[in-house]
Design a protein around this motif. Sequence first.
Motif, short mmCIF file in Angstrom:
data_model
loop_
_atom_site.label_atom_id
_atom_site.label_comp_id
_atom_site.label_asym_id
_atom_site.label_seq_id
_atom_site.Cartn_x
_atom_site.Cartn_y
_atom_site.Cartn_z
N THR A 1 0.82 -1.11 0.03
CA THR A 1 0.11 -0.08 -0.08
C THR A 1 1.09 1.13 0.10
O THR A 1 1.79 1.20 0.87
N PHE B 1 -6.81 -7.14 6.51
CA PHE B 1 -7.03 -7.71 5.24
C PHE B 1 -5.66 -8.34 4.59
O PHE B 1 -5.92 -8.63 3.36
N LYS C 1 -3.35 -6.47 0.61
CA LYS C 1 -4.24 -6.01 -0.09
C LYS C 1 -4.56 -4.77 -0.48
O LYS C 1 -5.46 -4.02 0.02
N GLY D 1 -5.95 -2.41 -2.46
CA GLY D 1 -7.20 -2.03 -2.92
C GLY D 1 -8.23 -2.18 -1.82
O GLY D 1 -8.86 -1.30 -1.51
N ARG D 2 -8.18 -3.30 -1.14
CA ARG D 2 -9.12 -3.36 -0.10
C ARG D 2 -8.93 -2.53 1.05
O ARG D 2 -9.86 -1.86 1.74
N SER E 1 -9.86 0.93 0.26
CA SER E 1 -11.53 0.93 0.18
C SER E 1 -11.91 1.22 1.73
O SER E 1 -12.69 2.05 1.91
N LYS E 2 -11.28 0.61 2.58
CA LYS E 2 -11.68 0.22 4.13
C LYS E 2 -11.38 1.77 4.68
O LYS E 2 -12.12 2.51 5.38
N GLN F 1 -14.05 4.27 3.13
CA GLN F 1 -15.39 4.07 3.76
C GLN F 1 -15.59 4.40 5.22
O GLN F 1 -16.58 4.68 5.48
#
Length: 480
Positions: free
Chosen positions: A317, A439, A442, A444-445, A448-449, A452
Motif C-alpha cells: 500500500t 486484510f 491487499k 485495494g481493500r 477502500s476500507k 469507507q
Amino acid sequence: MRMSRLSILAVTCGALTLGACADNTVAPDQAPDSTAEVAQFGKVAGSPASLDDLGGRQIVVFKSQNGSPAGFEAAVEKLGGTVDAIYGSVGAAVVSGLDDSGAKALAKQKGIRDVELEPVLEMRLPEVTVDMAVSAEMIASPTDPTDAFFWARQWNMRAIDGPAAWASGRLGSPDVTVAILDTGIDYMHNDLAGLVDLTRSASFLPDDDELLELIFPGAHPVADLVWHGTHVASTAVSNGYGTAGVTSMATLIGVKVCSIFGGCPGSAIFAGIDHAIENGADVINMSLGGWFMKKDYPGFVSVINRLVNYTNKMGVTLVVSAGNEAWDLQHNGNWYKTYCDAPHVICVSATAPSSSESATSGPFYDVDDPASYTNYGRQAISVAAPGGDTTGWVMAACSQFSLLASFCQSSPYWYLYASGTSMASPHVAGLAALMVEDFGRKPGRIKSKIQQSADDLGQPGVDPYYGKGRINVATAVGAN
C-alpha cells in the motif's frame, strides 16, 4: 567546474531558518506567524540546462517491462557510461557518465523508448517551533499512547479518534512493516528506539552518507540529517515517550531518498521504492511530492506509473502527500503532481483545527477545516488527515542527527511542531498498517476500507478537499 555538494553545505543550511533555539522553547499553543512556510518538498520547474546541473545521470525507459534489452549494458559502456541500476520489473534503468551525444545515441538503440535527464525534486523546509520534554517525567506508553508526555498537545491524534482504537487493543503489530521514504530516521530517539529495523533500512544518497560518516562516525546510513523523516516516522509509529503515533507496535524501515543538500533525486526514489518492496514493506509512506511539466519528463512519468503499478501488484500500500501549493489537482493541465497523479496511491490532503481553541477541545468532526495550503481535487484526493496550520501544528520527534535543527542533537527528548501534507500522510500510513492486520497485503481493500470508514466532511460523498473524508482510526478498526 561543478562545485562539490559538500562545499555548499553552509550555503544550503544558511538559507533555512528555524523558529526557535534550544534556550527559547515555545508554549504549547504557539506557532510561527508565517502561513506560507509549511513543510513541503518543492518542484522541478522546467528542463535543466545540462547534464551537469543534475549530476550527469539519465533515466532510461525500455519499451518492454520484462527486463533490459539484449546488449544494453555493453552499449552503455561503449558510449562511455555506467549502468548504475536496472529495474527489470518496470522496464527502466539509471545510467551515469554519458554526455549529451552519448545519451542521444543510446536513445536510438533497439528496445529503448526514452533517455532523459534525471529530475531532482527540490526540497524546501519550513520554519518550525520546538520543545523539549523533561526526561525524568517521561515513560514509554506503547500500550496506552495517551500517557505520552505531550499528549495534551496532540489534537491531531484526537481528531482521528486514535484513543478509542488504542483502548480496543489496536496498537499495531511488529509483523507489519511501514517503510518511510524520506530524509532518514533518527533510530536513537526515544520515541523510535527499537522500532526501526536497521538491517532492512538503507540510504541511496552517497553524498549524505559521506557527510554523515564525517560528522557522526559509525552512525547507520539512514540517520536523519534533516528532521523531516523522523517527524514523519514517529507520527506513524511511536513508543509514546513524548508523543503518540497512530500505532506503537508496527515495525519501521528507513529509506533515505531525500538529501540535506536539498533534493530528492529520481534515481534514489526509484531505488528506494524497489528496496522497500524487496525488503518486505507492507506500507510505504512518501511525504515527498513535487511537480513538473509532463512534456519535460515523459520517461520519468512512465517509470513512476510503472513502478507504482508494480508496487500495487506486489501487495504494498502506497500512501503519498497531496502537496502544499493550494492547487486544484483536478485541473493541473500539463503539470504532473508527484505522486498523486500515479495510479493506486492513497493521496492525502491536510486538515487543521478551525481555531486555536478547537486544537485543545473536541469533538473534532465539526471543528477542523482544510489547511490553507493543501492541494485539493475531487478525483485526486483519496482522504484527508491532520496536517496542521497556524491554528494548531503537528508535534512529533526531532532527529538528534539533524544539522538544520542542531539543538536536537543535545537530547533524545526534542520535539518539533510542523505543518504540511507531509505531516498528514503518515497518519494514513499508520492506519494502513492496522488495515494490513485485517486484510493482509491487499492495497485495494485497504484503500477502500480507509475511505469507507472516514468521517464524511465537506460536501457529501466526495469532497474536493477531504476526498472521502478525514480518516477515523477507531471506525476503521471497528472500535466505534
